[in-house]
Design an enzyme around this catalytic site. Structure first.
Site, PDB file in Angstrom:
ATOM      1  N   GLY A  91       0.825  -1.190   0.000  1.00  0.00           N
ATOM      2  CA  GLY A  91       0.000   0.000   0.000  1.00  0.00           C
ATOM      3  C   GLY A  91       0.865   1.247   0.000  1.00  0.00           C
ATOM      4  O   GLY A  91       2.085   1.194   0.166  1.00  0.00           O
ATOM      5  N   ILE A  94       4.749   6.827  -3.298  1.00  0.00           N
ATOM      6  CA  ILE A  94       6.175   6.777  -3.625  1.00  0.00           C
ATOM      7  C   ILE A  94       7.018   7.030  -2.376  1.00  0.00           C
ATOM      8  O   ILE A  94       6.683   7.876  -1.545  1.00  0.00           O
ATOM      9  CB  ILE A  94       6.533   7.821  -4.719  1.00  0.00           C
ATOM     10  CG1 ILE A  94       7.985   7.672  -5.191  1.00  0.00           C
ATOM     11  CG2 ILE A  94       6.253   9.233  -4.246  1.00  0.00           C
ATOM     12  CD1 ILE A  94       8.187   6.555  -6.158  1.00  0.00           C
ATOM     13  N   THR A  95       8.101   6.292  -2.237  1.00  0.00           N
ATOM     14  CA  THR A  95       9.048   6.582  -1.168  1.00  0.00           C
ATOM     15  C   THR A  95      10.458   6.242  -1.636  1.00  0.00           C
ATOM     16  O   THR A  95      10.654   5.655  -2.692  1.00  0.00           O
ATOM     17  CB  THR A  95       8.710   5.836   0.131  1.00  0.00           C
ATOM     18  OG1 THR A  95       9.427   6.438   1.221  1.00  0.00           O
ATOM     19  CG2 THR A  95       9.055   4.356   0.056  1.00  0.00           C
ATOM     20  N   GLY A 165       4.414   1.168   4.720  1.00  0.00           N
ATOM     21  CA  GLY A 165       3.545   0.610   3.686  1.00  0.00           C
ATOM     22  C   GLY A 165       3.611  -0.899   3.763  1.00  0.00           C
ATOM     23  O   GLY A 165       4.693  -1.479   3.849  1.00  0.00           O
ATOM     24  N   GLY A 176       6.914  -3.011   5.103  1.00  0.00           N
ATOM     25  CA  GLY A 176       7.008  -2.519   6.471  1.00  0.00           C
ATOM     26  C   GLY A 176       7.328  -1.049   6.582  1.00  0.00           C
ATOM     27  O   GLY A 176       6.607  -0.212   6.033  1.00  0.00           O
ATOM     28  N   PHE A 177       8.450  -0.716   7.259  1.00  0.00           N
ATOM     29  CA  PHE A 177       8.732   0.689   7.564  1.00  0.00           C
ATOM     30  C   PHE A 177      10.109   1.087   7.046  1.00  0.00           C
ATOM     31  O   PHE A 177      11.006   0.260   6.888  1.00  0.00           O
ATOM     32  CB  PHE A 177       8.647   0.953   9.074  1.00  0.00           C
ATOM     33  CG  PHE A 177       9.644   0.205   9.912  1.00  0.00           C
ATOM     34  CD1 PHE A 177      10.922   0.716  10.126  1.00  0.00           C
ATOM     35  CD2 PHE A 177       9.312  -0.996  10.525  1.00  0.00           C
ATOM     36  CE1 PHE A 177      11.846   0.038  10.911  1.00  0.00           C
ATOM     37  CE2 PHE A 177      10.234  -1.684  11.312  1.00  0.00           C
ATOM     38  CZ  PHE A 177      11.503  -1.175  11.502  1.00  0.00           C
ATOM     39  N   CYS A 194       5.493  10.009  -0.518  1.00  0.00           N
ATOM     40  CA  CYS A 194       4.195   9.462  -0.103  1.00  0.00           C
ATOM     41  C   CYS A 194       3.030  10.198  -0.757  1.00  0.00           C
ATOM     42  O   CYS A 194       1.888  10.108  -0.297  1.00  0.00           O
ATOM     43  CB  CYS A 194       4.054   9.477   1.419  1.00  0.00           C
ATOM     44  SG  CYS A 194       5.365   8.569   2.263  1.00  0.00           S
TER      45      CYS A 194
END
Length: 238
Positions: A91, A94-95, A165, A176-177, A194
């Site tokens: 989910g 963009i990151t 996500g 995860g993070f 994001c």
């Protein structure tokens, strides 16, 4: 208290780590499906929960709800800068992942905890909030936005320090993070992080004015993960 097997993957390219996560997820889902078709006395022990830590070489990842216009570089510009790019099945939008950032991938069977994705996301946030408190910083949640921030409710001062996500299949999690520790924040200038405009990105180094020992931060995050999820982390056996 449940056990979670911890493994530090070191510095690993994104595709390799993604493939590894997918293999662990497939194993857990497959065994759960087999067990449900067997009488209880014949059911086998399921593969255990996992927590993976990793640092990725520079890469942008675009989640299922992300928009390509949030990537501000062309394919050619990405190649010139040596930044990889992947559309992925988590989910979120963009990151960025890169050196100096602590990425954590919990692969947990939530049916052995609670079947509530919202609660799971809040618990990941709580792990990071507690870690930040150890360093004297106040991590906050921003209403309607997953992740951890500083000054989340002060317009113009909001700074995101951790993006989150996840994907969940048969109540088993992956992804995860991404916690900015000593991350080069310049990479975020080439995306709309994001998908959130007009908000800043920060790191522990930026907030504390000094580089952090990443191994120390990992230790604190592991401790807070055990506290929040009420688990015991165990090293992977050889």
């Amino acid at each position: 208290m449940q056990h979670v097997t911890f493994k530090d993957l070191g510095n690993m390219r994104y595709q390799q780590a993604w493939d590894y996560q997918e293999s662990l997820l497939a194993e857990m889902v497959g065994e759960k499906s087999k067990n449900r078709d067997l009488p209880s006395e014949e059911q086998a022990a399921l593969p255990g929960h996992k927590l993976l830590f990793v640092e990725h070489p520079a890469v942008y990842t675009l989640g299922k709800s992300g928009k390509m216009e949030h990537v501000l570089l062309s394919e050619e510009e990405l190649a010139i800068k040596g930044i990889e790019f992947y559309k992925i099945n988590r989910g979120g939008d963009i990151t960025f992942h890169g050196v100096g950032q602590l990425v954590g991938y919990p692969i947990l069977d939530l049916e052995q905890f609670y079947t509530d994705i919202g609660r799971y996301l809040r618990n990941i946030e709580e792990v990071i909030i507690k870690t930040m408190a150890y360093y004297g910083l106040t991590g906050e949640r921003s209403p309607g936005e997953t992740g951890v921030w500083l000054d989340a409710t002060i317009p113009g001062s909001e700074r995101k320090i951790c993006a989150i996500g996840v994907r969940c299949s048969r109540w088993i999690t992956m992804h995860g993070f991404a916690f900015n520790v000593n991350t080069d924040l310049g990479f975020f200038e080439h995306i709309i992080p994001c998908g959130i405009r007009q908000k800043q990105v920060t790191s522990l180094q930026q907030e504390l004015g000094r580089p952090l020992n990443l191994e120390e931060v990992k230790t604190i995050v592991k401790q807070k993960f055990e506290e929040v999820f009420d688990v015991q982390l165990v090293g992977e056996s050889s």
